[in-house]
Design a protein around this motif. Structure first.
Motif, PDB file in Angstrom:
ATOM      1  N   GLY A  11      30.767  97.950 100.876  1.00 12.28           N
ATOM      2  CA  GLY A  11      32.162  98.354 100.751  1.00 12.28           C
ATOM      3  C   GLY A  11      32.351  99.443  99.717  1.00 12.28           C
ATOM      4  O   GLY A  11      31.402  99.994  99.154  1.00 12.28           O
ATOM      5  N   ASP A  12      33.585  99.748  99.470  1.00 18.72           N
ATOM      6  CA  ASP A  12      33.978 100.819  98.556  1.00 18.72           C
ATOM      7  C   ASP A  12      33.743 100.368  97.113  1.00 18.72           C
ATOM      8  O   ASP A  12      34.269  99.334  96.679  1.00 18.72           O
ATOM      9  CB  ASP A  12      35.451 101.145  98.781  1.00 18.72           C
ATOM     10  N   LEU A  13      32.989 101.162  96.350  1.00 24.54           N
ATOM     11  CA  LEU A  13      32.701 100.795  94.961  1.00 24.54           C
ATOM     12  C   LEU A  13      33.954 100.775  94.108  1.00 24.54           C
ATOM     13  O   LEU A  13      33.980 100.118  93.060  1.00 24.54           O
ATOM     14  CB  LEU A  13      31.668 101.747  94.372  1.00 24.54           C
ATOM     15  N   ASN A  14      34.992 101.481  94.522  1.00 25.25           N
ATOM     16  CA  ASN A  14      36.264 101.409  93.795  1.00 25.25           C
ATOM     17  C   ASN A  14      36.839  99.996  93.829  1.00 25.25           C
ATOM     18  O   ASN A  14      37.581  99.593  92.925  1.00 25.25           O
ATOM     19  CB  ASN A  14      37.282 102.383  94.389  1.00 25.25           C
ATOM     20  N   ASP A  15      36.487  99.254  94.874  1.00 19.90           N
ATOM     21  CA  ASP A  15      36.992  97.893  95.025  1.00 19.90           C
ATOM     22  C   ASP A  15      36.006  96.834  94.537  1.00 19.90           C
ATOM     23  O   ASP A  15      36.414  95.742  94.139  1.00 19.90           O
ATOM     24  CB  ASP A  15      37.329  97.611  96.498  1.00 19.90           C
ATOM     25  N   THR A  16      34.709  97.154  94.596  1.00 17.73           N
ATOM     26  CA  THR A  16      33.703  96.124  94.323  1.00 17.73           C
ATOM     27  C   THR A  16      33.128  96.177  92.912  1.00 17.73           C
ATOM     28  O   THR A  16      32.414  95.257  92.509  1.00 17.73           O
ATOM     29  CB  THR A  16      32.545  96.235  95.331  1.00 17.73           C
ATOM     30  N   GLN A 312      34.909 104.657  88.093  1.00 13.53           N
ATOM     31  CA  GLN A 312      35.165 105.096  89.460  1.00 13.53           C
ATOM     32  C   GLN A 312      34.798 106.560  89.644  1.00 13.53           C
ATOM     33  O   GLN A 312      34.130 106.934  90.621  1.00 13.53           O
ATOM     34  CB  GLN A 312      36.634 104.856  89.828  1.00 13.53           C
ATOM     35  N   SER A 316      31.552 107.920  91.928  1.00 13.24           N
ATOM     36  CA  SER A 316      31.848 108.909  92.961  1.00 13.24           C
ATOM     37  C   SER A 316      31.041 110.181  92.742  1.00 13.24           C
ATOM     38  O   SER A 316      30.488 110.756  93.684  1.00 13.24           O
ATOM     39  CB  SER A 316      33.350 109.217  92.964  1.00 13.24           C
TER      40      SER A 316
END
Length: 336
Positions: A11-16, A312, A316
């Motif tokens: 999933g998205d590292l911003n969320d995990t 974040q 990225s």
């Protein structure tokens, strides 16, 4: 004691990935508490978050494989003289170096004797890629000054270190890259011959060697056509060592070269090297590499550093395909 933690795989590292406040550190016998000065973001770290690495996350998982810092406290059964020492933190994918402080077993650190003039960002990157490069040059073939080695993925961090260390030892490097911009980078590092990938790669490699042969081929792309092109100019009985798999394919050598020319295919994995190398030898290797950092000889490009709060943006940035330098976390004094 804040650190970055993974809460879900994929999933998205911003969320995990999130910045969390850890518990007050408790040191078991054999542990040390290290205040982290700098910790890189490696491709392996990103693969780890996706569950695509040899080690698997145990959620919630503290992140960050390697780094450098100072010992601020030691547990029972640990040499008290380590307190205040600058140390490398070896990768285990258990403790996380993307942190202000971490508790780590004393056998997973390497004390350094360099002065404070040594670049802390360069020191932080020593445990994985420079150690890999040194092992690739020393552990498979007895190379002599004037020998040729070939490597693809030459503009990678490992490739940069291989070229620098080979130059120090008088070993000639033939570097294969995919883009002319990357060719400029590796020429500036001192590669003796640089070839840009093309359908005529084998012929270009042979022309660059001008009748000589490679004694060792270092393979990081696992692209069968690139490997075959390098092997064509490898001496009979020569060795190919796979150190990465950028294409995700299984490494391979043409069957005719394996059977008729005795070409040997090997592989390198830094966690196995750390596990299997005697502590005294590890200390010797890292002391040698740290001295080269202090002398300004060993230096990888750094594109930016980030605080833990800016994770974040850092992650990225680290994922950008056209990045030309390393990304590091500097918990207490970031620069970019």
């Amino acid at each position: 004691m804040r650190h970055l933690s993974l809460t879900a795989v994929g999933g998205d590292l911003n969320d995990t990935v999130s910045l969390v406040e850890g518990r007050e550190p408790v040191l078991a016998p054999g542990d040390v508490l290290v205040e982290v000065d700098a910790a890189p973001v490696n491709n392996a770290d990103l693969l780890f978050t996706m569950g695509w690495f040899a080690a698997q996350p145990r959620l919630p998982q503290a992140l960050g494989a390697e780094g450098v810092g100072r010992v601020v406290r030691v547990g029972d059964d640990v040499d008290r003289s380590l307190t205040g020492r600058r140390v490398l933190i070896l990768p285990t994918f258990v403790q996380g170096t993307w942190a202000e402080q971490i508790v780590v077993p004393a056998h997973s650190i390497v004390p350094l004797s360099v002065t404070d003039e040594a670049d802390v960002l360069q020191l932080a990157m020593l445990p994985v890629n420079p150690a890999t490069a040194r092992a690739l040059l020393h552990d498979y073939v007895a190379l002599r000054p004037g020998d040729w080695i070939g490597l693809n993925l030459a503009n990678s961090a490992v490739g940069h270190y291989v070229i620098t260390l080979a130059k120090q030892a008088g070993i000639k490097t033939l570097a294969v890259v995919r883009r002319e911009e990357a060719a400029k980078q590796v020429r500036a590092l001192g590669a003796d011959a640089v070839v840009v990938d093309s359908p005529e790669l084998g012929e270009r490699i042979a022309a660059a060697l001008n009748g000589e042969h490679l004694r060792l081929a270092l393979e990081g792309t696992t692209d069968p056509e690139q490997t075959a092109a390098l092997v064509r100019s490898l001496e009979d009985g020569g060795t190919v060592v796979t150190f990465a798999a950028a294409t995700g394919q299984a490494p391979s050598v043409p069957v005719g070269d394996l059977i008729y020319r005795g070409i040997v295919l090997r592989a390198f994995f830094i966690l196995n090297w750390i596990r299997d190398t005697a502590p005294e030898k590890r200390q010797e290797v890292y002391a040698e590499l740290a001295t080269l950092v202090e002398q300004g000889v060993l230096k990888a490009p750094v594109e930016a550093t980030y605080s833990l709060q800016d994770h974040q943006a850092a992650l990225s940035h680290a994922a950008r395909p056209e990045r030309t330098g390393k990304i590091l976390f500097v918990p207490r004094n970031p620069r970019s």
